[in-house]
Scaffold this active site. Structure first.
Site, PDB file in Angstrom:
ATOM      1  CD  GLU A   1       4.861  -3.055  -4.662  1.00  0.00           C
ATOM      2  OE1 GLU A   1       4.006  -2.594  -3.903  1.00  0.00           O
ATOM      3  OE2 GLU A   1       5.732  -3.877  -4.307  1.00  0.00           O
TER       4      GLU A   1
ATOM      5  NE  ARG B   1       1.764  -3.495   5.533  1.00  0.00           N
ATOM      6  CZ  ARG B   1       1.689  -2.351   4.865  1.00  0.00           C
ATOM      7  NH1 ARG B   1       1.069  -2.292   3.702  1.00  0.00           N
ATOM      8  NH2 ARG B   1       2.225  -1.242   5.338  1.00  0.00           N
TER       9      ARG B   1
ATOM     10  CE  LYS C   1       5.995  -0.985   4.954  1.00  0.00           C
ATOM     11  NZ  LYS C   1       6.416  -0.463   3.668  1.00  0.00           N
TER      12      LYS C   1
ATOM     13  NE  ARG D   1      18.827 -24.069  14.665  1.00  0.00           N
ATOM     14  CZ  ARG D   1      19.348 -25.249  14.368  1.00  0.00           C
ATOM     15  NH1 ARG D   1      18.731 -26.355  14.751  1.00  0.00           N
ATOM     16  NH2 ARG D   1      20.484 -25.341  13.723  1.00  0.00           N
TER      17      ARG D   1
HETATM   18  N1  PXG Z   1       4.515  -0.709  -2.075  1.00  0.00           N
HETATM   19  C1  PXG Z   1       5.708  -0.643  -1.500  1.00  0.00           C
HETATM   20  C2  PXG Z   1       6.846  -1.381  -2.081  1.00  0.00           C
HETATM   21  C3  PXG Z   1       5.883   0.114  -0.321  1.00  0.00           C
HETATM   22  O1  PXG Z   1       7.070   0.164   0.276  1.00  0.00           O
HETATM   23  C4  PXG Z   1       3.553   0.738  -0.447  1.00  0.00           C
HETATM   24  C5  PXG Z   1       3.450  -0.052  -1.590  1.00  0.00           C
HETATM   25  C6  PXG Z   1       2.319   1.420   0.069  1.00  0.00           C
HETATM   26  O2  PXG Z   1       1.866   0.770   1.244  1.00  0.00           O
HETATM   27  P1  PXG Z   1       1.087   1.572   2.381  1.00  0.00           P
HETATM   28  O3  PXG Z   1       0.728   0.524   3.377  1.00  0.00           O
HETATM   29  O4  PXG Z   1       2.036   2.606   2.913  1.00  0.00           O
HETATM   30  O5  PXG Z   1      -0.082   2.175   1.745  1.00  0.00           O
HETATM   31  C7  PXG Z   1       4.786   0.808   0.218  1.00  0.00           C
HETATM   32  C8  PXG Z   1       4.968   1.583   1.475  1.00  0.00           C
HETATM   33  C9  PXG Z   1       8.821   6.431   1.948  1.00  0.00           C
HETATM   34  C10 PXG Z   1       8.391   5.022   2.202  1.00  0.00           C
HETATM   35  O6  PXG Z   1       9.657   6.951   2.710  1.00  0.00           O
HETATM   36  C11 PXG Z   1       7.243   4.534   1.637  1.00  0.00           C
HETATM   37  C12 PXG Z   1       6.860   3.197   1.862  1.00  0.00           C
HETATM   38  C13 PXG Z   1       7.663   2.418   2.631  1.00  0.00           C
HETATM   39  C14 PXG Z   1       8.788   2.907   3.188  1.00  0.00           C
HETATM   40  C15 PXG Z   1       9.176   4.232   3.000  1.00  0.00           C
HETATM   41  O7  PXG Z   1       8.343   7.023   0.964  1.00  0.00           O
HETATM   42  N2  PXG Z   1       5.714   2.770   1.256  1.00  0.00           N
END
Ligand code: PXG
Length: 297
Positions: free
Chosen positions: A183, A50, A150, A103
């Site tokens: 989400e 990812r 991300k 750049r």
């Molecule tokens: N959606 C969003 C917008 C996220 O930021 C997820 C889904 C779940 O993805 P994963 O790959 O973790 O299953 C995320 C990720 C926190 C924290 O401190 C949580 C995320 C990112 C940054 C911080 O709770 N979740």
């Protein structure tokens, strides 16, 4: 605590990036939140893939090959002597001038890795479930920088989470421009109705969560119940038997109250409960070894 920045390790107080780094100036960069359980990094290949896809999408050249980034992650966990950890890997555009032009970031990307202990929801939340609201903030559209990247631009998520906190809730749902559920601020979302399990498709505008993928695999392999990806409005959640959220931080956790409506019986339901168990079993028995890797060399 030892923090990795561009190939060197620093103490926490000395771990700094430049104010001219475009990650700071523009949120120009990407990140991953990864966990280690029991001395093994969970689904590391998925996170690295990812990361590579996010980098490609924003025209960012990673400062190291993926294999070297993997080594740096494992080394950071080892140096901090952690078995269970929350890893934050950030890649920014690097140091440039005050303009937007990437750049000018001639030194190349900045990569840093923090290995910390994980702050979890208290165990009682896994029994009782979370309270969730629908945010007034909309998910980024698919015609914008996709939510699938991300990126370091988390303001919408942070403001949505603040709305949840202000309402006495733990998480916030973001609807997309067409009003469908996408989400939550830091989690993906599923619901269960009459024995079927649903989750929004990637085309709803979601971060394709690693935990989401694992849960879809567990549903199929352990429950013999293939998750259906489809668009739905929030009203379907109100009538669901169970709603649960998935994320690296939360793992799998029930949402038992949404916008003041009680979901199902108002406690963590049977499907969520069994998924929590399967997830924990799997997380504690899989992953890339942190310490054995050294011995093997
Ligand atoms: N959606 C969003 C917008 C996220 O930021 C997820 C889904 C779940 O993805 P994963 O790959 O973790 O299953 C995320 C990720 C926190 C924290 O401190 C949580 C995320 C990112 C940054 C911080 O709770 N979740």
């Amino acid at each position: 605590m030892k923090i990795y920045i561009n190939g060197k390790f620093f103490d926490k107080d000395d771990a700094k990036v430049s104010v001219f780094d475009h990650g700071v100036l523009y949120g120009d960069g990407i990140f991953e939140g990864i966990r280690a359980y029991n001395g093994r990094v969970f689904r590391l290949d998925d996170h690295l893939q990812r990361l590579a896809e996010s980098a490609n999408a924003i025209l960012l050249k990673l400062p190291l090959p993926i294999k070297e980034i993997e080594k740096a992650i494992l080394e950071t966990v080892r140096l901090n002597n952690l078995k269970d950890a929350y890893l934050r890997l950030v890649v920014t555009r690097g140091v440039g001038d005050l303009g937007l032009d990437m750049r000018k970031c001639k030194a190349g990307a900045t990569l840093f890795i923090i290995a910390d202990r994980i702050e979890l929801y208290p165990e009682e939340f896994y029994e009782k479930g979370l309270t969730v609201i629908t945010s007034t903030i909309r998910q980024k559209g698919l015609d914008q920088v996709t939510p699938g990247v991300k990126s370091l631009n988390y303001l919408a998520n942070i403001l949505a989470r603040a709305e949840a906190t202000a309402a006495g809730a733990q998480e916030a749902i973001l609807l997309n421009a067409s009003g469908h559920v996408s989400e939550c601020s830091g989690d993906n979302l599923f619901y269960v109705k009459n024995g079927r399990i649903f989750t929004p498709p990637t085309s709803a505008g979601i971060l394709v969560g690693v935990t989401r993928q694992v849960v879809m695999e567990l549903c199929e392999q352990k429950l013999g119940n293939r998750v259906l990806e489809r668009n739905f409005p929030r009203y379907e959640l109100y009538g669901a038997d169970e709603v649960f959220l998935t994320g690296t931080g939360a793992e799998v956790i029930a949402a038992v109250k949404i916008d003041g409506r009680v979901i199902g019986k108002g406690v963590c339901g049977p499907t969520t409960r069994i998924l929590i168990k399967h997830f924990r079993d799997y997380a504690n028995s899989s992953g890339t070894p942190v310490y054995e890797a050294v011995k093997a060399k």
